[in-house]
Write a protein that holds these residues in place. Sequence first.
Motif, PDB file in Angstrom:
ATOM      1  N   ARG A 208     -36.328 -71.982  76.285  1.00  0.00           N
ATOM      2  CA  ARG A 208     -35.918 -73.392  76.295  1.00  0.00           C
ATOM      3  C   ARG A 208     -35.241 -73.752  74.980  1.00  0.00           C
ATOM      4  N   TYR A 209     -34.117 -74.473  75.085  1.00  0.00           N
ATOM      5  CA  TYR A 209     -33.399 -75.029  73.944  1.00  0.00           C
ATOM      6  C   TYR A 209     -33.359 -76.542  74.097  1.00  0.00           C
ATOM      7  N   ASP A 210     -33.894 -77.246  73.092  1.00  0.00           N
ATOM      8  CA  ASP A 210     -33.909 -78.709  73.106  1.00  0.00           C
ATOM      9  C   ASP A 210     -33.125 -79.245  71.916  1.00  0.00           C
ATOM     10  N   SER A 211     -32.131 -80.104  72.178  1.00  0.00           N
ATOM     11  CA  SER A 211     -31.395 -80.809  71.119  1.00  0.00           C
ATOM     12  C   SER A 211     -30.860 -79.840  70.067  1.00  0.00           C
ATOM     13  N   CYS A 212     -30.259 -78.756  70.513  1.00  0.00           N
ATOM     14  CA  CYS A 212     -29.714 -77.750  69.608  1.00  0.00           C
ATOM     15  C   CYS A 212     -28.184 -77.795  69.625  1.00  0.00           C
ATOM     16  N   GLN A 213     -27.578 -77.388  68.523  1.00  0.00           N
ATOM     17  CA  GLN A 213     -26.134 -77.193  68.433  1.00  0.00           C
ATOM     18  C   GLN A 213     -25.888 -75.698  68.287  1.00  0.00           C
ATOM     19  N   LEU A 214     -25.077 -75.145  69.204  1.00  0.00           N
ATOM     20  CA  LEU A 214     -25.045 -73.699  69.368  1.00  0.00           C
ATOM     21  C   LEU A 214     -23.626 -73.162  69.357  1.00  0.00           C
ATOM     22  N   THR A 215     -23.469 -71.979  68.775  1.00  0.00           N
ATOM     23  CA  THR A 215     -22.185 -71.303  68.660  1.00  0.00           C
ATOM     24  C   THR A 215     -22.129 -70.119  69.615  1.00  0.00           C
ATOM     25  N   GLY A 216     -20.962 -69.834  70.142  1.00  0.00           N
ATOM     26  CA  GLY A 216     -20.780 -68.667  70.988  1.00  0.00           C
ATOM     27  C   GLY A 216     -21.494 -68.814  72.322  1.00  0.00           C
ATOM     28  N   THR A 217     -21.818 -67.692  72.918  1.00  0.00           N
ATOM     29  CA  THR A 217     -22.534 -67.694  74.187  1.00  0.00           C
ATOM     30  C   THR A 217     -23.859 -66.957  74.025  1.00  0.00           C
ATOM     31  N   HIS A 218     -24.718 -67.114  75.019  1.00  0.00           N
ATOM     32  CA  HIS A 218     -25.996 -66.429  75.047  1.00  0.00           C
ATOM     33  C   HIS A 218     -25.998 -65.407  76.169  1.00  0.00           C
ATOM     34  N   THR A 219     -26.692 -64.304  75.942  1.00  0.00           N
ATOM     35  CA  THR A 219     -26.711 -63.214  76.916  1.00  0.00           C
ATOM     36  C   THR A 219     -28.089 -63.116  77.546  1.00  0.00           C
ATOM     37  N   TYR A 220     -28.115 -63.087  78.887  1.00  0.00           N
ATOM     38  CA  TYR A 220     -29.359 -62.884  79.628  1.00  0.00           C
ATOM     39  C   TYR A 220     -29.205 -61.590  80.429  1.00  0.00           C
ATOM     40  N   ARG A 221     -29.849 -60.541  79.939  1.00  0.00           N
ATOM     41  CA  ARG A 221     -29.760 -59.245  80.603  1.00  0.00           C
ATOM     42  C   ARG A 221     -30.866 -59.142  81.648  1.00  0.00           C
ATOM     43  N   THR A 222     -30.640 -58.389  82.689  1.00  0.00           N
ATOM     44  CA  THR A 222     -31.610 -58.289  83.771  1.00  0.00           C
ATOM     45  C   THR A 222     -31.937 -56.829  84.049  1.00  0.00           C
ATOM     46  N   PRO A 223     -32.714 -56.195  83.170  1.00  0.00           N
ATOM     47  CA  PRO A 223     -33.084 -54.797  83.435  1.00  0.00           C
ATOM     48  C   PRO A 223     -34.002 -54.667  84.636  1.00  0.00           C
ATOM     49  N   GLN A 224     -34.703 -55.767  84.969  1.00  0.00           N
ATOM     50  CA  GLN A 224     -35.526 -55.787  86.167  1.00  0.00           C
ATOM     51  C   GLN A 224     -34.806 -56.640  87.214  1.00  0.00           C
ATOM     52  N   SER A 225     -35.417 -56.877  88.344  1.00  0.00           N
ATOM     53  CA  SER A 225     -34.799 -57.704  89.376  1.00  0.00           C
ATOM     54  C   SER A 225     -34.584 -59.112  88.852  1.00  0.00           C
ATOM     55  N   ALA A 226     -33.480 -59.715  89.215  1.00  0.00           N
ATOM     56  CA  ALA A 226     -33.129 -61.044  88.724  1.00  0.00           C
ATOM     57  C   ALA A 226     -34.174 -62.068  89.156  1.00  0.00           C
ATOM     58  N   PRO A 227     -34.481 -63.030  88.297  1.00  0.00           N
ATOM     59  CA  PRO A 227     -35.485 -64.035  88.651  1.00  0.00           C
ATOM     60  C   PRO A 227     -34.985 -64.936  89.773  1.00  0.00           C
ATOM     61  N   GLY A 228     -35.915 -65.379  90.593  1.00  0.00           N
ATOM     62  CA  GLY A 228     -35.560 -66.280  91.681  1.00  0.00           C
ATOM     63  C   GLY A 228     -35.760 -67.732  91.325  1.00  0.00           C
ATOM     64  N   ARG A 229     -36.030 -68.022  90.070  1.00  0.00           N
ATOM     65  CA  ARG A 229     -36.253 -69.396  89.650  1.00  0.00           C
ATOM     66  C   ARG A 229     -35.697 -69.572  88.245  1.00  0.00           C
ATOM     67  N   THR A 230     -35.728 -70.801  87.751  1.00  0.00           N
ATOM     68  CA  THR A 230     -35.197 -71.081  86.424  1.00  0.00           C
ATOM     69  C   THR A 230     -36.114 -70.507  85.357  1.00  0.00           C
ATOM     70  N   VAL A 231     -35.550 -69.723  84.457  1.00  0.00           N
ATOM     71  CA  VAL A 231     -36.327 -69.195  83.334  1.00  0.00           C
ATOM     72  C   VAL A 231     -35.740 -69.630  81.998  1.00  0.00           C
ATOM     73  N   ALA A 232     -34.527 -70.187  81.996  1.00  0.00           N
ATOM     74  CA  ALA A 232     -33.903 -70.659  80.756  1.00  0.00           C
ATOM     75  C   ALA A 232     -33.362 -72.063  80.982  1.00  0.00           C
ATOM     76  N   ARG A 233     -33.711 -72.992  80.074  1.00  0.00           N
ATOM     77  CA  ARG A 233     -33.315 -74.391  80.238  1.00  0.00           C
ATOM     78  C   ARG A 233     -32.732 -74.913  78.927  1.00  0.00           C
ATOM     79  N   TYR A 234     -31.646 -75.656  79.031  1.00  0.00           N
ATOM     80  CA  TYR A 234     -30.996 -76.297  77.891  1.00  0.00           C
ATOM     81  C   TYR A 234     -31.024 -77.804  78.120  1.00  0.00           C
ATOM     82  N   ASP A 235     -31.674 -78.532  77.205  1.00  0.00           N
ATOM     83  CA  ASP A 235     -31.773 -79.987  77.313  1.00  0.00           C
ATOM     84  C   ASP A 235     -31.060 -80.647  76.143  1.00  0.00           C
TER      85      ASP A 235
END
Length: 436
Positions: A383-410
């Motif tokens: 989770r990222y709350d009230s952050c200022q961010l540069t570039g992009t973020h990488t979410y790798r999936t070495p296992q099966s992809a999640p079926g629900r939200t695991v990363a949230r930006y507020d």
Amino acid sequence: MNDGADQATSGRERRSTRRAVVFGSVAAAGAASLAACTSSAHDTARDTAAGRPGTSDAKEPGTAGGVVSVVADFGAKGDGRTDDSAAFARAYAHARARVADHTGRTVIDVPPGRYLVTGPGALLNGDTPGDPANGLRLRGAGKRITEIVFRPSGADAYLCSNNDTWANLSFEGMTFTSATPGASFFYSYSTGNVQDYRFSDCEWLGEWTYGLALDGSDTNSEMRWEACRVGGSYRKAFLYCGLSQRSKDPAAQDQFLNYWFTDMKVEYAWGNFLEFPYGGSVTCRGGSYIVTGTRPHADPEYGTTSTFFRFPRATHAASVQRFHAEDIRFELRNPDVLVIDSHWSGGTIRFNDCDDTALAFKPFSTALTAHRYDVGPRGPLVRYDSCQLTGTHTYRTPQSAPGRTVARYDMCHFATASQSAMAGPGTAFTDCLDHA
């Protein structure tokens, strides 16, 4: 006039008597501690002992004062040239001799000066695992005012060592400098007796392999750093949790809990700041975090990358996996710097009111992927709350992809990217702003 002369003479006698009493009180205990020091430190100890006055007035170990000075009481010079290993070893032996009912009763003062130490373990050589102790305080005059320069004969050496012995250790107002590239500051092994370290107004300079290396199967926990500066460089990491030199079973390495960093100035040349191969509970609040350079040579494990927060192992036996960064300004000066590289397969990771956009105007910033995650069916939850961010973020999936939200930006601002570019498997955005 005569009264003044008498008072001055009396003062000198009192100081001489005080030194004689403390020297005598630790003579027997000091022999064991000095065994860890170099031969030059042994020579210094013998020379000092041979010339000290009043040995017939020495008290038994444990009866001398609770506040001692490595200069006034143990003969340290602090001139940057004299090897003060023996003086520090005697101070530690004195503190160990005063332990009563497993409770320490000593404050060791280190006055202003530059103290050369060549003996491994001279500052702290806790090696009585069957007789643990609680409470030891080493107190300097402030960063750069009190400096301890560690120059062992080889890089495979630690200035401090704690083998399942001490809890409740405090280091205040000191700079620690490695003058032997690759030496390490602190080795801490625990099967249950080691916890509650505190570092306040301290600083680390020079090239180290480890700042603190934690090993063992239980505790090594409840450690805090307050208003400290982490400078220098690190072949491994400033804080490395899970060394596995003596505890070979990975399942037994998972009890690393509760590390707090508050109002820090993390400004080092290269290496990793925190590395937790076996989980942990970590909170970093406030301060500025900067990697100023690049690794001089590619490392077999790290390549040329330096990482503030590295969690390289996915599976854990029983450890908590929790990381929280709040109110921190990150400065990403080159593409080889990562804020976080997490392989955790569970737990929680949160950034609150953090900013890594200081150099967003640089040509490389748009392509940065300084936040990297492996994400499986059980997270970690990011989770990222009230952050200022540069570039992009990488979410790798070495296992099966999640079926629900695991990363949230507020309510985050993406300085060089858009929400669509940031999107990974299981990501969600609430009231965020893309770059202008």
